[in-house]
Design a protein around this motif. Structure first.
Motif, short mmCIF file in Angstrom:
data_model
loop_
_atom_site.label_atom_id
_atom_site.label_comp_id
_atom_site.label_asym_id
_atom_site.label_seq_id
_atom_site.Cartn_x
_atom_site.Cartn_y
_atom_site.Cartn_z
N GLU A 171 0.81 -1.22 0.00
CA GLU A 171 0.00 0.00 0.00
C GLU A 171 0.85 1.27 0.00
O GLU A 171 0.31 2.37 -0.13
N GLU A 172 2.17 1.13 0.14
CA GLU A 172 3.05 2.28 0.03
C GLU A 172 3.20 2.66 -1.43
O GLU A 172 3.41 1.80 -2.29
N ILE A 173 3.09 3.95 -1.71
CA ILE A 173 3.08 4.43 -3.10
C ILE A 173 4.48 4.80 -3.54
O ILE A 173 5.00 4.29 -4.53
N VAL A 225 -5.30 0.44 -6.44
CA VAL A 225 -6.47 -0.42 -6.59
C VAL A 225 -7.72 0.30 -6.12
O VAL A 225 -8.79 0.19 -6.73
N GLY A 226 -7.62 1.04 -5.03
CA GLY A 226 -8.78 1.73 -4.46
C GLY A 226 -8.80 3.21 -4.79
O GLY A 226 -8.59 3.61 -5.93
N ASP A 227 -9.01 4.02 -3.77
CA ASP A 227 -9.12 5.47 -3.95
C ASP A 227 -7.75 6.08 -4.24
O ASP A 227 -6.72 5.53 -3.86
N TRP A 228 -7.74 7.24 -4.91
CA TRP A 228 -6.49 7.89 -5.29
C TRP A 228 -5.85 8.69 -4.16
O TRP A 228 -4.69 9.09 -4.24
N ARG A 229 -6.57 8.91 -3.07
CA ARG A 229 -6.05 9.77 -2.00
C ARG A 229 -4.93 9.10 -1.22
O ARG A 229 -4.87 7.87 -1.12
N THR A 230 -4.05 9.93 -0.64
CA THR A 230 -2.84 9.42 0.00
C THR A 230 -2.68 10.01 1.39
O THR A 230 -3.34 10.98 1.77
N LEU A 268 -3.64 -1.56 -2.48
CA LEU A 268 -2.35 -1.73 -3.14
C LEU A 268 -2.07 -0.59 -4.12
O LEU A 268 -3.00 0.00 -4.69
N SER A 269 -0.78 -0.31 -4.33
CA SER A 269 -0.37 0.73 -5.27
C SER A 269 0.84 0.24 -6.05
O SER A 269 1.66 -0.55 -5.55
N ALA A 270 0.96 0.69 -7.30
CA ALA A 270 2.12 0.38 -8.15
C ALA A 270 2.65 1.66 -8.79
O ALA A 270 1.91 2.64 -8.95
#
Length: 249
Positions: free
Chosen positions: A74-76, A207-212, A228-230
């Motif tokens: 989940e870390e971007i 995968v989900g919302d764009w907010r961080t 998750l993020s890629a």
């Protein structure tokens, strides 16, 4: 202002910087396995950059304490490599930059380690394809927004979201130069791209919302909802036709 490569010497140096960065990044990818400790990647970069007589672009940048960013699941972006072990099923994003003869190259990749979920593997493939679409859209004479619109369309068509708070950037003499290169937006927005401009395109897709949100270390950025993020990135030079990808081995 963004750097515009004009002389053969400048172009040659940027190509060499990109090649070195890509080679070392690939070495890090090849090392990934369950049980690897994150900081081992930093140690490899220090050794290999020294061997190649290049400077780590990230080390000391605004106080960043390592040569490479390692962001898991989940870390971007901007994860600091420490004592955490990579485990089976992780998706690992590695972001790397070097300075060679005064010029900067910057690139990133996300890798599936072991038995990654189908959703995680699909996220990686879509993010890689989003980068490819952005590169295909980048050519002299079009507006900058055309790149972001292409990336956004690719990611969102697969049900994923594009991070808004962090974007690509011009790169060359400095790691972060104008213009900012969003991974979303209107194709008719932004400055017109010119032959020889160098930019880093780097879609970050969730995968989900764009907010961080940012961790207490003031560096690590993760998805607000824990999804998750890629992250993929290339440094490219704008051409009249197809863009030249500089960060290839």
């Amino acid at each position: 202002m963004p750097i515009v490569l004009k002389s053969r010497d400048e172009i040659a140096i940027m190509r060499e910087a990109g090649r070195i960065n890509a080679e070392v990044l690939q070495m890090l990818v090849d090392c990934l396995r369950p049980g690897l400790v994150e900081k081992e990647l930093d140690e490899i970069v220090r050794k290999e950059f020294k061997k190649r007589s290049v400077i780590p672009a990230f080390l000391g940048y605004q106080g960043y304490p390592a040569t490479v960013c390692v962001s898991i699941n989940e870390e971007i972006v901007h994860g600091i490599p420490g004592d955490r072990e990579i485990v089976d099923g992780d998706i690992v994003s590695i972001d790397l930059g070097c300075v060679h003869k005064g010029f900067v190259a910057d690139s990133a990749v996300t890798v599936a380690v072991g038995n990654v979920s189908p959703e995680g593997r699909r996220l990686i493939e879509v993010t890689r394809e989003s980068l490819n679409r952005g590169i295909e859209a980048a050519r002299a004479g079009v507006r900058l927004g055309y790149i972001g619109a292409a990336i956004q369309a690719c990611a969102e068509s697969e049900g994923f979201s594009v991070v808004r708070e962090y974007v690509g950037h011009g790169v060359g003499r400095q790691m972060h130069e104008d213009p900012q290169v969003p991974n979303y937006g209107n194709p008719d927005s932004g400055p017109v791209l010119k032959e020889g401009m160098v930019i880093a395109i780097e879609p970050m897709v969730n995968v989900g919302d764009w907010r961080t949100e940012r961790d207490s270390d003031n560096w690590t950025v993760r998805t607000l909802d824990g999804s998750l993020s890629a992250h993929f990135e290339h440094t490219i030079a704008i051409r009249d036709g197809e863009a030249e990808v500089l960060t290839l081995p």
